[in-house]
Design a protein around this motif. Structure first.
Motif, PDB file in Angstrom:
ATOM      1  N   ASP A 190       0.796  -1.236   0.000  1.00  7.27           N
ATOM      2  CA  ASP A 190       0.000   0.000   0.000  1.00  7.27           C
ATOM      3  C   ASP A 190       0.826   1.282   0.000  1.00  7.27           C
ATOM      4  OD1 ASP A 190      -2.168  -1.750   0.284  1.00  7.27           O
ATOM      5  OD2 ASP A 190      -2.082  -1.637   2.469  1.00  7.27           O
ATOM      6  N   GLY A 191       2.124   1.182   0.317  1.00  3.49           N
ATOM      7  CA  GLY A 191       2.930   2.385   0.464  1.00  3.49           C
ATOM      8  C   GLY A 191       3.392   2.982  -0.852  1.00  3.49           C
ATOM      9  N   LYS A 192       3.941   4.183  -0.748  1.00  3.30           N
ATOM     10  CA  LYS A 192       4.482   4.894  -1.902  1.00  3.30           C
ATOM     11  C   LYS A 192       5.817   5.520  -1.533  1.00  3.30           C
ATOM     12  CE  LYS A 192      -0.188   6.270  -3.376  1.00  3.30           C
ATOM     13  NZ  LYS A 192      -1.096   7.431  -3.588  1.00  3.30           N
ATOM     14  N   LEU A 193       6.681   5.658  -2.513  1.00  2.14           N
ATOM     15  CA  LEU A 193       7.918   6.403  -2.333  1.00  2.14           C
ATOM     16  C   LEU A 193       7.600   7.897  -2.345  1.00  2.14           C
ATOM     17  CD1 LEU A 193      10.423   4.495  -4.664  1.00  2.14           C
ATOM     18  CD2 LEU A 193       9.978   4.146  -2.234  1.00  2.14           C
ATOM     19  N   PRO A 194       8.537   8.741  -1.878  1.00  2.00           N
ATOM     20  CA  PRO A 194       8.310  10.192  -1.945  1.00  2.00           C
ATOM     21  C   PRO A 194       7.997  10.673  -3.358  1.00  2.00           C
ATOM     22  CG  PRO A 194      10.172   9.726  -0.531  1.00  2.00           C
ATOM     23  CD  PRO A 194       9.791   8.412  -1.167  1.00  2.00           C
ATOM     24  N   SER A 195       8.486   9.969  -4.367  1.00  2.00           N
ATOM     25  CA  SER A 195       8.224  10.332  -5.761  1.00  2.00           C
ATOM     26  C   SER A 195       6.792  10.078  -6.177  1.00  2.00           C
ATOM     27  CB  SER A 195       9.150   9.544  -6.686  1.00  2.00           C
ATOM     28  OG  SER A 195       8.873   8.161  -6.567  1.00  2.00           O
ATOM     29  N   GLY A 196       6.060   9.288  -5.377  1.00  2.00           N
ATOM     30  CA  GLY A 196       4.706   8.924  -5.743  1.00  2.00           C
ATOM     31  C   GLY A 196       4.590   7.547  -6.352  1.00  2.00           C
ATOM     32  N   VAL A 197       5.722   6.915  -6.659  1.00  2.00           N
ATOM     33  CA  VAL A 197       5.699   5.561  -7.213  1.00  2.00           C
ATOM     34  C   VAL A 197       5.224   4.592  -6.135  1.00  2.00           C
ATOM     35  CG1 VAL A 197       7.073   3.709  -8.225  1.00  2.00           C
ATOM     36  CG2 VAL A 197       7.576   6.089  -8.802  1.00  2.00           C
ATOM     37  N   GLU A 198       4.280   3.732  -6.484  1.00  6.36           N
ATOM     38  CA  GLU A 198       3.759   2.768  -5.537  1.00  6.36           C
ATOM     39  C   GLU A 198       4.788   1.673  -5.278  1.00  6.36           C
ATOM     40  OE1 GLU A 198       0.107   1.455  -7.265  1.00  6.36           O
ATOM     41  OE2 GLU A 198      -0.993   3.225  -6.612  1.00  6.36           O
ATOM     42  N   ASN A 199       4.975   1.321  -4.014  1.00  6.36           N
ATOM     43  CA  ASN A 199       5.979   0.327  -3.646  1.00  6.36           C
ATOM     44  C   ASN A 199       5.739  -1.022  -4.299  1.00  6.36           C
ATOM     45  OD1 ASN A 199       7.262   2.201  -2.044  1.00  6.36           O
ATOM     46  ND2 ASN A 199       6.346   1.491  -0.131  1.00  6.36           N
ATOM     47  N   LYS A 200       4.473  -1.375  -4.526  1.00  2.00           N
ATOM     48  CA  LYS A 200       4.181  -2.684  -5.117  1.00  2.00           C
ATOM     49  C   LYS A 200       4.741  -2.811  -6.534  1.00  2.00           C
ATOM     50  CE  LYS A 200      -0.451  -1.335  -6.735  1.00  2.00           C
ATOM     51  NZ  LYS A 200      -1.908  -1.602  -6.585  1.00  2.00           N
ATOM     52  N   THR A 201       5.038  -1.679  -7.172  1.00  2.23           N
ATOM     53  CA  THR A 201       5.605  -1.702  -8.517  1.00  2.23           C
ATOM     54  C   THR A 201       6.941  -2.429  -8.549  1.00  2.23           C
ATOM     55  OG1 THR A 201       4.569   0.456  -8.874  1.00  2.23           O
ATOM     56  CG2 THR A 201       6.174  -0.253 -10.506  1.00  2.23           C
ATOM     57  N   PHE A 202       7.642  -2.464  -7.411  1.00  3.31           N
ATOM     58  CA  PHE A 202       8.963  -3.090  -7.354  1.00  3.31           C
ATOM     59  C   PHE A 202       8.892  -4.584  -7.030  1.00  3.31           C
ATOM     60  CE2 PHE A 202       9.529   1.404  -6.296  1.00  3.31           C
ATOM     61  CZ  PHE A 202      10.517   1.764  -7.190  1.00  3.31           C
ATOM     62  N   PHE A 203       7.683  -5.120  -6.901  1.00  2.57           N
ATOM     63  CA  PHE A 203       7.533  -6.526  -6.521  1.00  2.57           C
ATOM     64  C   PHE A 203       6.571  -7.235  -7.474  1.00  2.57           C
ATOM     65  CE2 PHE A 203       8.770  -4.242  -2.708  1.00  2.57           C
ATOM     66  CZ  PHE A 203       9.778  -5.050  -2.195  1.00  2.57           C
ATOM     67  N   ARG A 204       7.009  -7.446  -8.716  1.00  2.00           N
ATOM     68  CA  ARG A 204       6.147  -8.078  -9.700  1.00  2.00           C
ATOM     69  C   ARG A 204       6.281  -9.598  -9.674  1.00  2.00           C
ATOM     70  NH1 ARG A 204       5.887  -9.909 -14.951  1.00  2.00           N
ATOM     71  NH2 ARG A 204       8.148  -9.793 -15.136  1.00  2.00           N
ATOM     72  N   ARG A 205       7.505 -10.102  -9.888  1.00  2.00           N
ATOM     73  CA  ARG A 205       7.721 -11.552  -9.906  1.00  2.00           C
ATOM     74  C   ARG A 205       8.945 -11.959  -9.078  1.00  2.00           C
ATOM     75  NH1 ARG A 205       5.204 -14.439 -14.100  1.00  2.00           N
ATOM     76  NH2 ARG A 205       6.153 -16.270 -13.124  1.00  2.00           N
ATOM     77  N   GLY A 206      10.086 -11.337  -9.382  1.00  2.00           N
ATOM     78  CA  GLY A 206      11.302 -11.604  -8.630  1.00  2.00           C
ATOM     79  C   GLY A 206      11.931 -12.955  -8.893  1.00  2.00           C
ATOM     80  N   GLY A 207      11.570 -13.593  -9.992  1.00  2.00           N
ATOM     81  CA  GLY A 207      12.091 -14.928 -10.268  1.00  2.00           C
ATOM     82  C   GLY A 207      13.089 -14.949 -11.402  1.00  2.00           C
ATOM     83  N   VAL A 208      13.345 -16.143 -11.911  1.00  2.00           N
ATOM     84  CA  VAL A 208      14.269 -16.361 -13.019  1.00  2.00           C
ATOM     85  C   VAL A 208      13.516 -17.077 -14.132  1.00  2.00           C
ATOM     86  CG1 VAL A 208      16.382 -17.525 -13.761  1.00  2.00           C
ATOM     87  CG2 VAL A 208      16.275 -16.474 -11.482  1.00  2.00           C
ATOM     88  N   GLY A 209      13.638 -16.585 -15.361  1.00  2.00           N
ATOM     89  CA  GLY A 209      13.056 -17.269 -16.503  1.00  2.00           C
ATOM     90  C   GLY A 209      11.685 -16.779 -16.931  1.00  2.00           C
ATOM     91  N   ASP A 210      11.222 -15.647 -16.402  1.00  2.00           N
ATOM     92  CA  ASP A 210       9.907 -15.130 -16.789  1.00  2.00           C
ATOM     93  C   ASP A 210       9.864 -14.756 -18.269  1.00  2.00           C
ATOM     94  OD1 ASP A 210       7.234 -14.274 -16.252  1.00  2.00           O
ATOM     95  OD2 ASP A 210       7.919 -12.203 -16.148  1.00  2.00           O
ATOM     96  N   TRP A 211      11.020 -14.503 -18.858  1.00  2.00           N
ATOM     97  CA  TRP A 211      11.082 -14.138 -20.279  1.00  2.00           C
ATOM     98  C   TRP A 211      10.452 -15.203 -21.176  1.00  2.00           C
ATOM     99  CZ3 TRP A 211      13.630 -17.545 -23.430  1.00  2.00           C
ATOM    100  CH2 TRP A 211      14.564 -18.409 -22.833  1.00  2.00           C
ATOM    101  N   LYS A 212      10.447 -16.449 -20.723  1.00  2.00           N
ATOM    102  CA  LYS A 212       9.890 -17.542 -21.529  1.00  2.00           C
ATOM    103  C   LYS A 212       8.404 -17.357 -21.784  1.00  2.00           C
ATOM    104  CE  LYS A 212      13.280 -20.768 -19.641  1.00  2.00           C
ATOM    105  NZ  LYS A 212      13.486 -21.983 -18.804  1.00  2.00           N
ATOM    106  N   ASN A 213       7.736 -16.552 -20.952  1.00  2.00           N
ATOM    107  CA  ASN A 213       6.301 -16.309 -21.117  1.00  2.00           C
ATOM    108  C   ASN A 213       5.997 -15.186 -22.102  1.00  2.00           C
ATOM    109  OD1 ASN A 213       5.564 -18.231 -19.053  1.00  2.00           O
ATOM    110  ND2 ASN A 213       6.222 -16.724 -17.521  1.00  2.00           N
TER     111      ASN A 213
END
Length: 341
Positions: free
Chosen positions: A293-316
């Motif tokens: 739910d949080g945001k950086l001072p810039s206004g960017v939502e913190n959840k934007t930095f936590f999409r997948r975090g894995g290896v090999g998503d490019w295959k999709n």
């Protein structure tokens, strides 16, 4: 000399769009005159999430970011005890910030009571600041006790001279270019300016391969730090995201050693390393309220930095012809360097 109050203005002027998580970045006609004059002399191309990218010292920046780069080069003063975390965008920056902060501050912020740890109430980007955005501002938060911990996406050629010539240490993290591209494409579409349409996978891919991406070309960014790590291994520690995911225990210990704060035998046997890994994991951080739910001072939502975090998503996402082109570029760029991604 540029106005060092610029980033106060920028951070205060950003706001969230009603239709997306995109911050309202400074418009190009609001850039200070000194910067605008220099921008007018630089090569430019249409950007991903902004009107234009400008080429400076061989790498590409949006106008608002470019002004920060110049201010950083003019004002940042590195200390010999500083630690600088470096990466191209979307190569594991958030994870590395969390790990480094927790390792260095483990005596003052114990993981034994994780509910009180700063990571439970702060996004890693709030705890480790980017020197090209805000570290030169005269504010106590940017001058913590030694060792000071900062981060940057700057290519090696654009680092402030004091960071290169001092005894401060650099930790560089890189990632497979295919996963890097997919992560960057998703991220930049989240940050696009309100009046700009999403950039398609095909258009973004062509730009990425040509090096026209924020802080790109990707391969030049990586190779310059790789070469420095081979010349000065005591100054530059080079890490691969995929290797860290495969054996985080080994790499957390490597980081602690490089930082000059190795784990004691007691720490190693009492689960401190495993505790740090768990605390800083994608699975843990992505579930925290501050990162939902949080945001950086810039206004960017913190959840934007936590999409997948894995290896090999490019295959999709990537077609075989795209994979072939990226693999060819990677082999060509790193040929004879000893680096394999």
């Amino acid at each position: 000399m540029l106005n060092i109050s610029f980033w106060y203005y920028l951070l205060g002027s950003m706001s969230i769009s009603q239709s997306s998580a995109a911050p309202k970045y400074l418009q190009e006609d609001e850039i200070v005159p000194e910067c605008k004059d220099l921008l007018s002399t630089l090569p430019k191309e249409k950007g991903w999430a902004e009107p234009h990218l400008y080429k400076y010292q061989g790498f590409w920046y949006p106008a608002w970011q470019f002004q920060g780069v110049l201010e950083c080069q003019q004002h940042f003063q590195a200390q010999d005890t500083d630690i600088l975390l470096v990466s191209a965008p979307k190569c594991g920056t958030t994870w590395l910030k969390a790990l480094a902060f927790t390792i260095i501050n483990r005596n003052s912020h114990s993981i034994d009571d994780p509910g009180k740890h700063p990571l439970f109430y702060n996004n890693p980007h709030d705890l480790v600041h980017q020197i090209e955005l805000e570290s030169h501002i005269d504010n106590p938060i940017f001058n913590p006790s030694s060792p000071r911990l900062f981060a940057t996406h700057l290519p090696y050629i654009s680092l402030p001279k004091c960071a290169k010539n001092s005894e401060c240490k650099l930790v560089y993290i890189c990632r497979n270019p295919k996963d890097t591209f997919i992560s960057l494409w998703h991220f930049m579409n989240e940050l696009r300016l309100n009046h700009l349409a999403s950039i398609s996978l095909e258009v973004a891919f062509d730009k990425f391969c040509r090096g026209v991406s924020i802080f790109g070309p990707f391969w030049d960014h990586v190779s310059d730090y790789w070469e420095e790590s081979r010349k000065r291994p005591n100054k530059v520690l080079f890490l691969k995201y995929e290797d860290m995911k495969e054996d985080p225990n080994l790499h957390v210990k490597r980081l602690a050693e490089f930082f000059g704060v190795p784990f004691s035998i007691e720490e190693a046997t009492s689960g401190v390393v495993d505790g740090i890994i768990k605390l800083c994991s994608f699975e843990n951080l992505s579930k925290l309220k501050v990162n939902k739910d949080g945001k950086l001072p810039s206004g960017v939502e913190n959840k934007t930095f936590f999409r997948r975090g894995g290896v090999g998503d490019w295959k999709n996402y990537l077609w075989p012809v795209m994979v072939e082109r990226l693999d060819y570029l990677t082999e060509e760029k790193f040929q004879g360097s000893g680096l394999h991604l």
